[in-house]
Design an enzyme around this catalytic site. Structure first.
Site, PDB file in Angstrom:
ATOM      1  N   ASP A  98       0.915  -1.095  -0.059  1.00  0.00           N
ATOM      2  CA  ASP A  98       0.069  -0.080  -0.040  1.00  0.00           C
ATOM      3  C   ASP A  98       0.940   1.221   0.179  1.00  0.00           C
ATOM      4  O   ASP A  98       1.691   1.367   0.918  1.00  0.00           O
ATOM      5  CB  ASP A  98      -0.694  -0.018   1.127  1.00  0.00           C
ATOM      6  N   ASP A 203      -3.188   4.360  -2.173  1.00  0.00           N
ATOM      7  CA  ASP A 203      -4.441   4.599  -1.341  1.00  0.00           C
ATOM      8  C   ASP A 203      -4.923   6.216  -1.725  1.00  0.00           C
ATOM      9  O   ASP A 203      -4.316   7.071  -1.988  1.00  0.00           O
ATOM     10  CB  ASP A 203      -3.740   4.679   0.126  1.00  0.00           C
ATOM     11  N   GLU A 259      -6.601   3.538  -5.892  1.00  0.00           N
ATOM     12  CA  GLU A 259      -8.048   3.625  -5.201  1.00  0.00           C
ATOM     13  C   GLU A 259      -8.812   4.585  -5.604  1.00  0.00           C
ATOM     14  O   GLU A 259      -8.555   5.747  -5.025  1.00  0.00           O
ATOM     15  CB  GLU A 259      -7.854   3.712  -3.542  1.00  0.00           C
ATOM     16  N   HIS A 334     -11.243  -3.656   3.482  1.00  0.00           N
ATOM     17  CA  HIS A 334     -11.082  -3.264   4.693  1.00  0.00           C
ATOM     18  C   HIS A 334     -11.865  -2.076   5.194  1.00  0.00           C
ATOM     19  O   HIS A 334     -11.905  -1.758   6.399  1.00  0.00           O
ATOM     20  CB  HIS A 334      -9.493  -3.011   5.236  1.00  0.00           C
ATOM     21  N   ASP A 335     -12.399  -1.427   4.275  1.00  0.00           N
ATOM     22  CA  ASP A 335     -13.138  -0.168   4.594  1.00  0.00           C
ATOM     23  C   ASP A 335     -14.792  -0.627   4.824  1.00  0.00           C
ATOM     24  O   ASP A 335     -15.537   0.406   4.636  1.00  0.00           O
ATOM     25  CB  ASP A 335     -13.048   0.785   3.806  1.00  0.00           C
TER      26      ASP A 335
HETATM   27  C1  GLC Z   1      -8.329   4.595   1.993  1.00  0.00           C
HETATM   28  C2  GLC Z   1      -8.038   3.550   2.909  1.00  0.00           C
HETATM   29  C3  GLC Z   1      -8.571   3.862   4.106  1.00  0.00           C
HETATM   30  C4  GLC Z   1      -8.180   4.935   4.860  1.00  0.00           C
HETATM   31  C5  GLC Z   1      -8.035   5.982   3.980  1.00  0.00           C
HETATM   32  C6  GLC Z   1      -7.075   7.128   4.394  1.00  0.00           C
HETATM   33  O1  GLC Z   1      -9.712   4.844   1.784  1.00  0.00           O
HETATM   34  O2  GLC Z   1      -8.541   2.518   2.369  1.00  0.00           O
HETATM   35  O3  GLC Z   1      -8.689   2.317   5.228  1.00  0.00           O
HETATM   36  O4  GLC Z   1      -8.524   5.223   6.019  1.00  0.00           O
HETATM   37  O5  GLC Z   1      -7.579   5.671   2.809  1.00  0.00           O
HETATM   38  O6  GLC Z   1      -5.564   6.568   4.237  1.00  0.00           O
END
Ligand code: GLC
Ligand code: CA
Length: 563
Positions: A98, A203, A259, A334-335
């Site tokens: 990541d 990310d 993402e 994981h979110d």
């Molecule tokens: C992304 C991650 C999440 C995190 C956010 C800030 O959305 O998947 O878990 O809290 O970024 O880094």
């Protein structure tokens, strides 16, 4: 379509903190992942994406990085990451890490400097703005909301300015307009490539560019306006990605997965991943994550899959990128909540719904990802009070909603029980033993029903969810259907059917048909104008295509060639 290794890979996402505790201190770690590489190999995937393991105060479990060049002591050492890469490579498993580029921790040395004074050399590494005043009262530079609740600005009395933080206040946003920030990121990403990683999941990449600081005029009823477009997928972002691609990504044989979530239109997906644009290889979008009323509902029993919307968004991304860019396909990460709890029925149709969900997704076009635990059908755990939650977003919003906006705490807990990110972060259920076999020490987070759902009870059972996932992975990796699944054209059928998601994939005279009943009730299939050659996969025992599909029934068929 050009063939690439990353188009043929099958990914597996590991939330390190919850996966396996190698040294029994209650926290998942790198040695834990190393120990479970054989398990991952057995499942059959050949790429793992590991969530952040960098040094971090762990406000957001490692997405708040305080040193990009070292490993948190919670998770091990740099030596462990080297070993992990080596061992994984020996098993032909690629390792994707990541890369957190939108923000750092407030405890990162850059930010510690930045906040010291307005003329500190690191001041412009972050985004600082002067306060505004309304009736002599200090207010934020804009009325924009943060993803984790409240304003996206945090006031610092020392220098009488606000810094931007679109996530938590311990995660200040980096200023990508500053070329020095870009140089630092290039240096850091290069360092990891030299270490031997096979790619990056980038990310929150959509948010690197910010709009001009002008108030949102939307959401009149809300104090801070969740107009995410103010910092999502703006044109400038593509310039930043082109720079990163030119200076780092293109120099290595790596995969880059962005993402891009939050309302990214399909045309942005194309722009990010079109090979000639030289930005990213593929993107994760979020459109299918909440196709139930999961955010509005007050109790879990009100959840129901919005079949029409789910089919629409799947179809939109499949059709929209095909032949142009590349998709990453996944259900949840994981979110979000756990998959069977979100879209299946863990109580009445646990196995059937888990298998159906895998079938509906993994024959689509794109590089597939499993979120750890999905392969055994893990469901949401049971939360009783706010003390059961660890997620900074859930906790921050609890305080804001209860203290500032006077929401009934019980109501908040009930809703968070099925929407909180802690669902996905519940511990991996390895065995029917203490702490689900995750650790011998008191674990850092909650765990679901490991007596009923665990790896050990499924791994040797040919009818288990685990074995079903293995079969699907094998169909994609090594079977006569490999090419049609990976490179075949996608066409939706039964577009108006109220329950069945159906599609055909086609490649050089081979056609496969996928049918998935997305709901817990039977439904008529009607007469399909195709002749079946073989049943490749089904989650009920079937000798032929039925007229009525059972609850959560799913099938994959090879079709006879048209005469
Ligand atoms: C992304 C991650 C999440 C995190 C956010 C800030 O959305 O998947 O878990 O809290 O970024 O880094
Ligand atoms: Ca540990």
């Amino acid at each position: 379509m050009k063939k690439e290794w990353w188009k043929e890979a099958f990914g597996y996402q590991i939330y390190i903190r919850s996966f396996f505790d190698g040294n029994d201190d209650g926290i998942g770690d790198l040695p834990g992942i190393i120990e479970k590489l054989e398990y991952i190999k057995k499942l059959g995937v050949d790429l793992i994406w590991i969530c952040p393991f960098y040094e971090s105060p762990m406000d957001d479990n490692g997405y708040d990085v305080s040193d990009f060049y070292s490993v948190s002591k919670d998770y091990g050492t740099i030596g462990d990451i080297r070993t992990l890469i080596q061992r994984a490579h020996r098993l032909n498993i690629r390792v994707v890490i990541d890369l957190v580029l939108n923000h750092t921790s407030d405890e990162h040395p850059w930010f510690k400097e930045s906040r010291k004074s307005r003329d500190n050399p690191y001041r412009d590494y972050y985004i600082w703005q002067k306060p505004r005043y309304k009736d002599n009262v200090r207010i934020e530079p804009t009325n924009w909301a943060s993803f984790f609740g409240g304003s996206c600005w945090e006031y610092e009395a020392l220098t009488d300015e606000y810094y931007m933080k679109i996530f938590s206040k311990k995660m200040p946003d980096l200023n990508w307009k500053n070329p020095k920030v870009i140089d630092e990121i290039v240096k850091m990403a290069t360092w990891w490539c030299e270490m031997g990683v096979d790619g990056f999941r980038i990310d929150a990449v959509s948010h690197l560019a910010k709009a001009d600081f002008v108030d949102s005029t939307q959401y009149p009823d809300q104090e801070f306006k969740p107009e995410w477009g103010k910092f999502s997928n703006l044109p400038k972002l593509h310039d930043y990605l082109k720079i990163l691609n030119e200076r780092v990504f293109s120099k290595y044989d790596i995969v880059t997965i962005g993402e891009v979530g939050g309302n990214a239109p399909v045309k942005d997906g194309v722009n990010f991943t079109l090979p000639e644009n030289q930005e990213l290889d593929m993107v994760f979008n979020f459109d299918h994550n909440w196709c139930n009323n999961g955010w509005g509902a007050k109790s879990g029993s009100q959840l129901s899959t919005d079949v029409k919307r789910l089919k629409e968004v799947f179809n939109k991304w499949q059709k929209g990128l095909f032949g142009q860019g590349w998709n990453a396909i996944y259900w949840l990460n994981h979110d979000q909540p756990r998959l069977v709890s979100q879209y299946g029925d863990p109580e009445h149709y646990h196995v059937e719904s888990a298998k159906m969900l895998a079938t509906a997704l993994y024959f689509m076009w794109g590089t597939p990802f499993i979120y750890n635990g999905e392969e055994i059908g893990m469901s949401n755990p049971e939360f009783k009070s706010i003390e059961d939650f660890r997620d900074v977003s859930t906790i921050t919003q609890f305080h804001i909603n209860v203290e500032r906006y006077h929401q009934d705490p019980a109501e908040y807990i009930a809703a968070a029980s099925f929407s909180s990110r802690d669902n996905a972060r519940s511990l991996m259920q390895w065995r029917d033993a203490e702490n689900g076999g995750f650790s011998k020490a008191k674990p850092w987070n909650i765990i679901g029903d490991f007596h009923k759902i665990n790896v050990e009870s499924q791994i040797h059972d040919p009818d288990s969810i685990f074995s079903f996932y293995r079969k699907i992975i094998q169909l994609r990796k090594d079977s006569p259907y490999k090419d049609v699944i990976i490179y075949g054209k996608y066409d939706q059928i039964l577009a108006d059917h109220p329950q069945i998601y159906g599609y055909i994939r086609e490649y050089e005279n081979k056609r496969i048909l996928v049918l998935a009943n997305l709901l817990a009730k039977p439904t008529a299939l009607g007469n399909l104008p195709y002749r079946t050659k073989t049943i490749i996969l089904s989650n009920y025992i079937r000798k032929q295509v039925p007229d009525i599909m059972k609850p959560f029934e799913a099938m994959v068929l090879e079709l006879e060639e048209d005469k």
